[in-house]
Design a protein around this motif. Structure first.
Motif: not given
Lengths: 312, 1085
Positions: B713-719, B744-748, B751-754
């Motif tokens: 249930k984890i959403d990898c893409l959100v980060c 896919i990459g390290r969060p920018s 991503n965190c700001g979303s």
């Protein structure tokens, strides 16, 4: 009867003499083959006082040789909990030993030492191999040719460092696996092996064996408090391509005591002692043949004298 | 003589005993078949340490040794004139022939690549002992076949005479058989001698095999004399084997034992044992010092058994005439010799084999034992078969003699000249073999490097040309003083797994005790200088280490100077001209790790890879394959397929659980259940009753109640989405998740700001210092993110998805983040003398106080909300900073920009209102007050945003109320119903009465760090005359700096209310906390 007993004794003695001739024909030092360590002889210097146990060499080895990925990631330091050896899935491993790597590095609590094929100058595995599937390349790498290998595993018995591993689970085409100095990939002989290229602290240095020896001596001279005055691999089993600098006795960090001449010298001396120019077998054959001819003739005469074949 | 001619045996092959043997053989061979199909591992206990087990020790080594009866009997009967032993010859040759055959069969199971077994015939390797063994065994098997062939042909011819099964076919080949028979007879003597020579050669070589393993074979057995000892012991066991066979065969076939014959053969045995024993003991005595009887207990026991039972006991027994006259005693004594030799072989190959590093001893597996027993039983079956159908065992009586004569009738007598030709050919063949064979050895001797010519030296990889232009990257980001980026395109060209390391001089200077020479050990004297001068030598006699400003105290222009990079001297390791100089990679790592390893706090000075290097994310395009358009859960499943442990890691994080340990929460220090789930704030009141709103902010499908454990249930893409296209909650059919997953990459920051830029329900509403503008901030908005483009995780360090930093009102801690981690605790020294005074402030004032003088500088933030006004229609909203002041759903709002924070003492701990806590509705309720005061040395003056609200509470119970907004309040604006549903959702009772109360909520300020020139000056808080240098340093010439008059925000008055903070007045006058330092004394009044 008495004749035959004397003959038997004679024969036994001659056999014993022949056998002991092999044994005693261990060559004097001058007859030993000079290790073919020319100027183009490659080597690697591993400095255990600089190794930080990051296992980057293992990772690089794994990817260069396209080995299966291990269950644990390479960053997992719990791998150090057990003393590991090279296997058919990992040609090099780093082991951790408690205690500082040298006298002047008291703050450190562990010593790390990498294990891989030492690439001996007079390799026992190459000498042992029944068909020459283990081959010493011109630059000193010991490489393996699976296509002619029988899978007898005598190389594993012969290796004084306990390096070659075997694919015991393979039914039809098992291979002996070991570090080949990264010389099996196309055209890479003499190039930087993956482990040395990956080492972040240059604890592993690749180069000509001669210059590495000079480098090692230079380090020992400059840092006598750090290094033991001994280069492991300079003379061990007649010299190895991999050289180790340590700050503590070798056996404490997995560098076991081995003879200073190659074990292959002994077996080859025995073998060549017997078979040089085929003299001993032919002479032995001739002697036995003559004896047989004489005894057969005598028997013929006796049986002619006693046509009934009666014997005392 | 003729009375003892060999004859076939007229007995049935099958007996009960035979069936037992067949069963054992079948079981053994079935294990052998299993090995052929499954490899060695499932059937055997062999491993990398014990590559040879009993299949080699018994099947091969013992098999060859026990077949020695063949060549010893041949020698005595044919060569040494013991013609009366000829009746024993054929059984002995048969045993040897079958023995070697079984050795070959057994070897096929042990060899890993048995289909390559023919290779030694063509790939000659003269140095190999095993090659010698293999060739001799092959040759000797051929010789034995020749020696056996007269008996075989006689047996076949007898079938023709007796008209037994197969006689019709055999009759057709009788003529060629006869021809062959006569040839064989002619060349037989040559082969008999060859057999003896070959046997001596490989029997000894079996001992030489282990000479190559001096580090492994126990000192009790290891000797260079092993070949001789093996040869002698093989000779020793030959006659006892013949005696044993003879006794068993006669018993088994019901024949009378000719005790005189084996008795006289036994007379030789003690002499041979004596010779062997002499060499064995002589060797032991000579090697006396090497022997170690205490090293391995089991080896010592086996050694003693071998010596006593295998050598001494039979030596005594065979010497006694009484023994030689008794069948049973002869049997016993022979068995002792045989057992002794078998034990010797097992000892040398298995028991005495102690490989270094082995963790466990080898013991044969069931499969190994079964195959070994099976082969032995098979050998007995074959022996019985041949003994019955072919004239092997000597018979007695005239009938046998007549029968033995019979075949000769048909044999054409060769002319002597032909005999000579055949013998000559055989001899030439043998000689040729020997010549070829010795040639191999000669070649091996003379050109041992021959092997090395097989693989030619490939071209060394060309040394990359050093392109100095590649170093044009300035390691130091433009105009940024302390942050360096350690990178090298030269190194990256070889392997590039990591982002460059960010390095700050500030922390390292402090930790290195301001000794620049630790890292800058040599100074290059010009752009071409690759050796340089030793920095310590250059400053000999000068105290280089000056606390605080170090080099700068003499070299004032140092910051403007251009420094030589590490890469000027260091580039590749082990350069031919100067091998002692280490390469660039080694230089960096040894400098860093050398110090880091000695630092006590590994969290601040780590020495593992990941703490300094961010791994570069490889392109996932080749790693991923999706059928059709993937949904977010498809992507997650694919991620977890490789990143197996990551799912479990994430389930432990605060980002997933929304609760965790809260050590800084006063009164709840040991709780692990507080978090966003169960708290109440005054922005959107409570999350639990509003799952739809809430789950948009979760990193997956929000677990229903506390700690779900389904990684799917984890959403990898959100980060980790780097395309910027992915949004949670949007139907995935509109999204190209395949591309998103591949990139896919390290969060920018985006991503965190979303989530974090939208706290409180909209952009910048809650966190005054974070807003969507931070995705691409201007330098003046935030110096870290705007100027040097730092990512969130550069400060909020991540380990196993646990992220440093904590929320102020839900202070769940995984790791900590703080300015001092990079900047050190005395970061202002580099500015000059005044820097020391500013450094003093660090003891009492949080960095943010001066460096974030205003928040909400990039976007407005909500400063207050009145929920009691919600639900009105037709209110015309005014705009404040472009934001509406009324929202039907939330009520009246006010907004702020460039807000001056509220300053409070804060020691890191705080209170927090928990659902159910009683309130006093007559006062303003402070939901989360920071704790600490002036007397607490941990506390610092810290800036906060304070948010006011009027929010509902249960006026019956005097507790704050949870509210259901979605499908609740927003549907009909019935507060009683919305609160009732909300309280039910959080599990609290509700009295039915709703009131409204004033609340305040604190939010700490960490982001929007302003550039240095926009941070507070002295005069922003202090009256300039209070901090004038001359007040204290009146006597020091040139001390008066203009700095104390610097005021950056003249429009803000009374920024710090010193009296409210607990001071008597301006601490510059009355004495602040850092005057507690005893060296200073109090400031002059």
């Amino acid at each position: 009867m008495s004749v035959s007993r004397r003959a038997f004794l004679l024969w036994t003695m001659s056999a014993a003499a022949a056998a002991s001739a092999k044994a005693s024909s261990r060559p004097p030092q001058t007859e030993e083959k000079a290790p073919p360590a020319g100027t183009d002889h490659a080597g690697c210097l591993a400095d255990t006082t600089l190794c930080i146990g990051c296992r980057k060499c293992e990772e690089a080895c794994n990817s260069r040789n396209a080995l299966p990925r291990p269950d644990m990631p390479f960053s997992d330091k719990t791998a150090f909990r057990s003393a590991r050896r090279p296997t058919d899935r990992a040609f090099t491993v780093v082991n951790e030993y408690p205690g500082a790597p040298s006298r002047d590095l008291n703050d450190r609590k562990q010593t790390y030492a990498k294990v891989q094929c030492m690439h001996c100058l007079t390799p026992a595995c190459v000498s042992a191999c029944i068909v020459g599937a283990m081959v010493r390349a011109a630059d000193g790498a010991i490489v393996y040719k699976p296509e002619i290998c029988l899978g007898c595993r005598y190389c594993m018995v012969a290796c004084p460092f306990q390096i070659p591993a075997y694919e015991y689970n393979e039914a039809l085409k098992p291979r002996v696996r070991k570090c080949e100095f990264c010389s099996n990939t196309a055209g890479a002989t003499g190039a930087n092996p993956a482990c040395a290229a990956a080492c972040p602290t240059e604890a592993l240095v690749f180069g000509k064996r001669e210059s590495l020896l000079a480098l090692a001596r230079d380090r020992i001279q400059k840092r006598p408090d750090r290094y033991l005055d001994h280069i492991y691999g300079e003379n061990e089993v007649g010299g190895t391509s991999w050289l180790y600098l340590t700050g503590r006795p070798g056996p404490e960090v997995g560098l076991i005591d081995v003879p200073m001449s190659s074990p292959a010298h002994k077996t080859e001396a025995i073998q060549h002692g017997i078979f040089r120019y085929g003299i001993i077998p032919v002479a032995f054959y001739g002697a036995l043949g003559a004896l047989m001819w004489r005894n057969q003739r005598k028997e013929k005469k006796e049986s002619e004298g006693n046509p009934e074949g009666e014997r005392p | 003589m003729s009375g003892h001619a060999p004859q076939t045996i007229r007995r049935p092959f099958f007996t009960p005993g035979t069936f037992v043997l067949i069963v054992f053989t079948a079981v053994g061979l079935s294990f052998g078949l299993a090995r052929l199909f499954n490899g060695l591992a499932p059937i055997t206990n062999l491993d990398d340490f014990y590559p040879w087990g009993i299949w080699i020790a018994i099947d091969v080594a013992c098999g060859v040794a026990l077949a020695a009866g063949g060549f010893t009997t041949a020698a005595i009967a044919e060569i040494f004139g013991g013609h009366r032993f000829k009746p024993l010859l054929r059984p002995a040759i048969l045993t040897a022939w079958l023995g070697y055959f079984m050795v070959a069969v057994g070897l096929m199971f042990d060899l890993g690549r048995y289909w390559n077994v023919w290779r030694p015939v063509f790939n000659w390797q003269g140095n190999s002992v095993l090659f010698e063994v293999g060739m001799c065994v092959m040759a000797y098997l051929a010789v034995l076949t020749v020696e056996m062939s007269p008996a075989l042909i006689e047996g076949l011819k007898e079938r023709i005479e007796r008209r037994e099964w197969g006689h019709k076919i055999l009759a057709k080949v009788e003529k060629p058989l006869n021809l062959v028979y006569s040839w064989v007879k002619a060349i037989l003597p040559i082969f008999i001698v060859a057999g003896v020579v070959l046997s001596c050669m490989h029997q000894s070589s079996l001992g030489t095999l282990m000479v190559i393993a001096p580090t492994k074979v126990s000192t009790l057995w290891y000797t260079p004399l092993m070949p001789l000892l093996f040869l002698l012991s093989a000779m020793m066991v030959g006659f006892p084997m013949v005696i044993l066979e003879s006794i068993i065969a006669h018993k088994s076939f019901g024949k009378e034992q000719d005790l005189g014959l084996i008795g006289s053969l036994a007379k030789y045995v003690p002499y041979i044992i004596g010779i062997y024993a002499a060499f064995k003991f002589g060797d032991l005595i000579v090697r006396g010092n090497e022997l170690n009887f205490t090293q391995h207990a089991d080896a010592t026991v086996f050694f003693a058994a071998e010596i006593v039972l295998g050598i001494l006991a039979p030596l005594v027994l065979f010497s006694l005439p009484a023994v030689r006259r008794s069948v049973n005693w002869l049997l016993t004594a022979s068995l002792l010799v045989i057992g002794g030799v078998v034990l010797n072989r097992i000892n040398v190959y298995v028991v005495g084999y102690y490989p270094p590093f082995a963790k466990a001893r080898y013991f044969p597996a069931i499969g190994e034992l079964a195959l070994t027993i099976g082969l032995a039983c098979g050998l007995m079956l074959l022996y019985r078969f041949f003994a019955i159908h072919f004239p092997i065992v000597a018979g007695e009586g005239k009938t046998a003699a007549v029968r033995a004569e019979a075949p000769h009738r048909h044999v054409p007598v060769l002319k002597p000249v032909w005999t000579a030709v055949f013998r000559g050919t055989a001899a030439a063949f043998l000689l040729g073999f020997v010549v070829l064979y010795s040639l191999v050895h000669t070649r091996a001797i003379e050109a041992s490097a021959e092997a090395s010519q097989i693989i030619q030296l490939a071209k060394a990889a060309p040394r990359p040309v050093l392109d100095t232009a590649a170093f044009t990257h300035s390691a130091r980001p433009e105009a940024y003083r302390n942050l360096y980026v350690l990178d090298s395109p030269e190194l990256n060209r070889k392997t590039d797994y990591y982002e460059p390391v960010r390095f700050t001089h500030r922390t390292h200077e402090v930790n290195s005790d301001s000794n620049c020479a630790i890292c800058h050990h040599r100074y290059a004297m010009g752009p071409e200088d690759r050796v340089g001068e030793d920095l310590n030598a250059m400053h000999e006699g000068i105290e280089v280490r000056i606390q605080g400003a170090s080099c700068l105290s003499c070299h004032e222009d140092l910051t403007e100077k251009e420094f030589r990079k590490c890469s000027q001297c260091h580039f590749e390791s082990n350069e031919p001209d100067y091998p002692a100089r280490i390469g660039l990679k080694g230089a960096y790592h040894r400098q860093c790790i050398g110090c880091h390893e000695n630092q006590p706090d590994q969290a601040k000075a780590p020495s593992d890879c990941g703490s300094c290097h961010h791994p570069l994310v490889p392109d996932h395009k080749s790693l991923l394959a999706f059928a059709g358009r993937p949904s977010p859960s498809d992507v997650t499943a694919r991620c977890l397929a490789c990143h197996e442990e990551t799912g479990a890691d994430i389930l432990k994080t605060a980002h997933w659980n929304w609760q965790g340990p809260t050590p800084s929460l006063s009164g709840k220090e040991h709780s692990a259940t507080i978090g966003l789930r169960n708290m109440i704030d005054n922005y959107d009141i409570s999350l639990a009753p509003n799952p739809v709103l809430t789950s948009a902010f979760h990193i997956g499908d929000l677990p229903a109640g506390g700690g779900a454990d389904d990684p799917a249930k984890i959403d990898c893409l959100v980060c980790h989405d780097t395309t910027g296209t992915y949004k949670r909650g949007i139907d995935s059919q509109w999204l190209d998740l395949k591309t998103a997953a591949e990139k896919i990459g390290r969060p920018s920051r985006a991503n965190c700001g979303s989530c974090h830029f939208y706290g409180g329900g909209g952009p910048g509403i809650k966190n005054g210092d974070l807003s969507p503008a931070m995705v691409r901030p201007r330098p003046e908005d935030d110096t870290h993110m705007g100027k040097v483009d730092m990512r969130c995780q550069d400060c909020h360090a991540v380990n196993k998805h646990q992220i440093a930093g904590l929320s102020f009102n839900a202070p769940v801690v995984e790791r900590r983040a703080a300015c001092v981690y990079c900047h050190g605790s005395a970061p202002h020294g580099i500015i000059g003398v005044i820097g020391r005074h500013i450094d003093d402030h660090v003891k009492a004032i949080a960095c943010e106080t001066c460096h974030i003088p205003q928040f909400a500088r990039s976007q407005p933030t909500q400063m207050s909300v009145d929920f009691s006004a919600a639900g009105k229609d037709g209110v015309a909203p005014k705009l404040q900073f472009d934001r509406p002041t009324y929202d039907k759903r939330y009520g009246t709002r006010t907004w702020g920009r460039d807000v001056v924070p509220v300053y409070r003492w804060f020691d890191g701990s705080r209170q927090s209102y928990q659902l159910g806590d009683a309130i006093d509705p007559s006062k303003t309720v402070v939901l989360n007050a920071p704790l600490g005061d002036k007397r607490n040395p941990q506390a610092k003056i810290t800036p906060f945003k304070v948010h006011q609200a009027v929010q509902p509470y249960d006026s019956g119970q005097n507790i704050l109320a949870a509210v259901k907004f979605e499908n609740g309040l927003w549907a009909d604006y019935d507060w009683t119903k919305a609160v009732a549903e909300g309280m039910t959702a959080v599990g609290k009772s509700f009295s039915g009465k709703v009131g409204f109360v004033k609340t305040e909520m604190y939010t700490s300020i960490h982001h929007e760090v302003s550039p240095a020139k926009k941070s507070l000056g002295c005069a922003d808080c202090h009256a300039p005359q209070n901090v004038a240098c001359a007040r204290c340093h009146a006597n020091a010439a040139g001390m008066n700096q203009p700095e104390h008059t610097r005021r950056v925000y003249p429009e803000t008055t009374g920024r710090l209310d010193f009296k409210a903070l607990g001071y008597e007045g301006d601490p510059a006058l009355t004495g602040g906390r850092f005057y507690m330092d005893l060296r200073r004394g109090l400031p002059p009044k």
